[in-house]
Structure formats: structure tokens, C-alpha cells
Design a protein around this motif. Sequence first.
Motif, PDB file in Angstrom:
ATOM      1  N   LEU A 196      14.330  12.149  54.604  1.00 20.72           N
ATOM      2  CA  LEU A 196      15.406  12.524  55.511  1.00 20.72           C
ATOM      3  C   LEU A 196      14.903  13.203  56.777  1.00 20.72           C
ATOM      4  N   THR A 197      13.724  13.802  56.727  1.00 21.06           N
ATOM      5  CA  THR A 197      13.191  14.477  57.913  1.00 21.06           C
ATOM      6  C   THR A 197      12.385  13.533  58.803  1.00 21.06           C
ATOM      7  N   ASP A 198      12.339  12.256  58.461  1.00 23.57           N
ATOM      8  CA  ASP A 198      11.589  11.266  59.242  1.00 23.57           C
ATOM      9  C   ASP A 198      12.451  10.022  59.424  1.00 23.57           C
ATOM     10  N   ILE A 199      13.175   9.940  60.538  1.00 26.86           N
ATOM     11  CA  ILE A 199      14.102   8.823  60.707  1.00 26.86           C
ATOM     12  C   ILE A 199      13.388   7.477  60.840  1.00 26.86           C
ATOM     13  N   THR A 200      12.101   7.496  61.152  1.00 24.38           N
ATOM     14  CA  THR A 200      11.368   6.225  61.219  1.00 24.38           C
ATOM     15  C   THR A 200      11.251   5.586  59.840  1.00 24.38           C
ATOM     16  N   SER A 201      11.476   6.362  58.779  1.00 23.07           N
ATOM     17  CA  SER A 201      11.404   5.827  57.413  1.00 23.07           C
ATOM     18  C   SER A 201      12.782   5.427  56.883  1.00 23.07           C
ATOM     19  N   LEU A 202      13.822   5.583  57.720  1.00 22.43           N
ATOM     20  CA  LEU A 202      15.186   5.361  57.263  1.00 22.43           C
ATOM     21  C   LEU A 202      15.846   4.206  58.004  1.00 22.43           C
ATOM     22  N   PRO A 203      16.733   3.459  57.328  1.00 22.51           N
ATOM     23  CA  PRO A 203      17.526   2.434  58.025  1.00 22.51           C
ATOM     24  C   PRO A 203      18.662   3.096  58.790  1.00 22.51           C
ATOM     25  N   GLU A 204      19.009   2.547  59.937  1.00 26.09           N
ATOM     26  CA  GLU A 204      20.056   3.126  60.772  1.00 26.09           C
ATOM     27  C   GLU A 204      21.389   2.429  60.536  1.00 26.09           C
ATOM     28  N   ASN A 205      22.474   3.220  60.493  1.00 29.67           N
ATOM     29  CA  ASN A 205      23.842   2.694  60.419  1.00 29.67           C
ATOM     30  C   ASN A 205      24.058   1.760  59.226  1.00 29.67           C
ATOM     31  N   GLN A 206      23.623   2.190  58.030  1.00 30.24           N
ATOM     32  CA  GLN A 206      23.704   1.323  56.863  1.00 30.24           C
ATOM     33  C   GLN A 206      24.654   1.820  55.770  1.00 30.24           C
ATOM     34  N   ILE A 207      24.998   3.103  55.776  1.00 33.70           N
ATOM     35  CA  ILE A 207      25.661   3.708  54.625  1.00 33.70           C
ATOM     36  C   ILE A 207      27.107   4.091  54.953  1.00 33.70           C
ATOM     37  N   ASP A 208      28.031   3.738  54.050  1.00 34.25           N
ATOM     38  CA  ASP A 208      29.436   4.119  54.207  1.00 34.25           C
ATOM     39  C   ASP A 208      29.690   5.537  53.713  1.00 34.25           C
ATOM     40  N   CYS A 209      29.022   5.911  52.638  1.00 32.03           N
ATOM     41  CA  CYS A 209      29.212   7.246  52.072  1.00 32.03           C
ATOM     42  C   CYS A 209      27.885   7.747  51.505  1.00 32.03           C
ATOM     43  N   PHE A 210      27.465   8.914  51.937  1.00 31.55           N
ATOM     44  CA  PHE A 210      26.222   9.522  51.467  1.00 31.55           C
ATOM     45  C   PHE A 210      26.577  10.780  50.675  1.00 31.55           C
ATOM     46  N   ILE A 211      26.392  10.721  49.358  1.00 33.60           N
ATOM     47  CA  ILE A 211      26.599  11.880  48.492  1.00 33.60           C
ATOM     48  C   ILE A 211      25.274  12.625  48.401  1.00 33.60           C
ATOM     49  N   CYS A 212      25.234  13.816  48.976  1.00 36.62           N
ATOM     50  CA  CYS A 212      23.985  14.573  49.071  1.00 36.62           C
ATOM     51  C   CYS A 212      24.231  15.999  48.564  1.00 36.62           C
ATOM     52  N   THR A 213      24.146  16.159  47.249  1.00 29.25           N
ATOM     53  CA  THR A 213      24.486  17.432  46.626  1.00 29.25           C
ATOM     54  C   THR A 213      23.246  18.302  46.414  1.00 29.25           C
ATOM     55  N   GLN A 214      23.380  19.583  46.767  1.00 28.65           N
ATOM     56  CA  GLN A 214      22.362  20.608  46.508  1.00 28.65           C
ATOM     57  C   GLN A 214      20.967  20.111  46.900  1.00 28.65           C
ATOM     58  N   THR A 215      20.831  19.610  48.099  1.00 33.43           N
ATOM     59  CA  THR A 215      19.570  19.036  48.565  1.00 33.43           C
ATOM     60  C   THR A 215      19.012  19.754  49.781  1.00 33.43           C
ATOM     61  N   PHE A 216      19.835  20.024  50.775  1.00 27.36           N
ATOM     62  CA  PHE A 216      19.333  20.579  52.036  1.00 27.36           C
ATOM     63  C   PHE A 216      18.699  21.954  51.870  1.00 27.36           C
ATOM     64  N   ASN A 217      19.094  22.698  50.846  1.00 24.96           N
ATOM     65  CA  ASN A 217      18.484  24.012  50.628  1.00 24.96           C
ATOM     66  C   ASN A 217      17.046  23.909  50.116  1.00 24.96           C
ATOM     67  N   PHE A 218      16.629  22.717  49.701  1.00 28.17           N
ATOM     68  CA  PHE A 218      15.250  22.509  49.242  1.00 28.17           C
ATOM     69  C   PHE A 218      14.374  21.869  50.318  1.00 28.17           C
ATOM     70  N   ILE A 219      14.925  21.694  51.503  1.00 29.68           N
ATOM     71  CA  ILE A 219      14.186  21.081  52.608  1.00 29.68           C
ATOM     72  C   ILE A 219      13.987  22.131  53.695  1.00 29.68           C
ATOM     73  N   TYR A 220      12.749  22.451  54.011  1.00 30.19           N
ATOM     74  CA  TYR A 220      12.476  23.511  54.993  1.00 30.19           C
ATOM     75  C   TYR A 220      13.101  23.176  56.343  1.00 30.19           C
ATOM     76  N   ASP A 221      12.891  21.956  56.812  1.00 25.32           N
ATOM     77  CA  ASP A 221      13.445  21.522  58.097  1.00 25.32           C
ATOM     78  C   ASP A 221      14.803  20.876  57.853  1.00 25.32           C
ATOM     79  N   TYR A 222      15.751  21.687  57.398  1.00 30.30           N
ATOM     80  CA  TYR A 222      17.030  21.144  56.956  1.00 30.30           C
ATOM     81  C   TYR A 222      17.841  20.523  58.093  1.00 30.30           C
ATOM     82  N   LYS A 223      17.704  21.046  59.313  1.00 29.20           N
ATOM     83  CA  LYS A 223      18.477  20.490  60.421  1.00 29.20           C
ATOM     84  C   LYS A 223      18.028  19.059  60.731  1.00 29.20           C
ATOM     85  N   THR A 224      16.727  18.821  60.706  1.00 27.91           N
ATOM     86  CA  THR A 224      16.224  17.458  60.905  1.00 27.91           C
ATOM     87  C   THR A 224      16.693  16.554  59.776  1.00 27.91           C
ATOM     88  N   ALA A 225      16.770  17.097  58.553  1.00 27.85           N
ATOM     89  CA  ALA A 225      17.249  16.311  57.412  1.00 27.85           C
ATOM     90  C   ALA A 225      18.719  15.941  57.584  1.00 27.85           C
TER      91      ALA A 225
END
Length: 232
Positions: A96-125
Motif C-alpha cells: 500500500l505504501t508503493d503505488i507502483t506495485s498496485l493496480p489503479e482504479n480496479q476496486i469497488d470496495c476495499f475492506i481494510c480493518t485494523q491495518t493502518f496502525n501497523f504501517i509506519y507511513d500510514y498516510k502513504t498507505a
Amino acid sequence: MLKKILKKFKREVVAPLNWNNLRSVKPISTTFGFDRGTPVDRYYIESFLQKNLPAIKGHVLEIAESSYSKQFGQNVTRYEVLHTQPGAHVTIQGDLTDITSLPENQIDCFICTQTFNFIYDYKTAIEGAYYLLKPGGVLLATLAGVSQISAYDMQRWGDYWRFTTKSAQRVFDEIFGEGNVTVQAYGNVLAATALFHGISAEEVTREELDYHDPVYPVIISISATKKANGKA
């Protein structure tokens, strides 16, 4: 059905809770209450997802597995799983912190529970989550508010952050745009005490769990929509 039977069996074999014996420097459970039933924060996560059933449709993404997508999804056309490592059920290998590794405009719904608190660079995520969504797509996220540190995650990749409704609203507004984000706190002082001690949701009444005091946010939920024109 098997899951419910196992939960009932687990509750029956665990020693009954004595609420008058909480004056201890050691918690009742060191595993968030998994060994006693359902962790309190899981109860709130599932309550939040239940409230947002209409959004869980189309291409639905989760981190590491698709259990919530399958439990709450309606009219799901594809179950997507994101992980940094390849796996049998992983459909998107990325970070999530590297958009070059991610597809763009592909997902209708992203369920992301209890994840951002484990990522140091949470804003980039969060920016990575925005990048993944289709225009009009929805991020359903939860953050830890009042919670103990997860020893499991701390030892592997880190447990960095706890959030407030104010900090969550501000950072998600910056990325998704004001008016596109709804933030809510779940929990109260009793629920927070239960979570800290590892007392399960089954050992607290529903009325007690469903009383929400914003000063004691066990979890913070975010529903954020990517504007149809793709710009915040």
C-alpha cells in the motif's frame, strides 16, 4: 454453523469471569480474548461492516484473506486479496505504501480493518488505498483507538499508531476530500476495559457493547468514497 458451535464450546470450557477480580497487573487473556470468545474490537468491526452491506459489492478487496468479503459481501463479482508476498489466495501482490506495485482504479470496495496502525507511513498507505479504488469506490477501514499493543505484529512489522476521530477525519479528508469521509467511534470505558483484559464480547452484554462514548474509542471506523471524477 461449525464456527458458532466451536465458539460456544470455547466459552463453556473457559473459567467463568469474575468481574470483581480485575485489580491485577496481569490481563485475563494476552490474546485479545481470542481464547475466551470474540475479541471486543472484532464485535465493533463486524457491526460497522454490517451497517455498510450495500457498499460491499463488485470487486471487493481485503488484506491477506477474504473472510469479511465473503461474510458481508452482496453481489460480489470478484474476491481480491492483497499481500506483499505471493500466496494461494493472493490476487494482488503489492504494498500500500508503493503505488507502483498496485493496480489503479480496479476496486469497488476495499475492506481494510485494523491495518493502518501497523504501517509506519500510514498516510502513504491511505493514498495507496485511494489509488486502488475505482471512481465511486468505497474504502471501509477501521483503526485502533483504545487498545493494547499487538505483540504478534510488533515482533514482525511493528505496531505504530493509535488514532482519534479527529486525526482520522483530518488525514482521510486530505486524501479523499472533505464531504467524502464518514468517521465514527465505537466503544466505551467498559468495552475498553474488557479489551485490555482480554475479556471476550460474549462476556459483556450487547447493551453494554452498543453504548458508545466518543472519549473511549475502542475502534474508529472510516467510510471513504473516491469521487466519481477520481479527484479529491
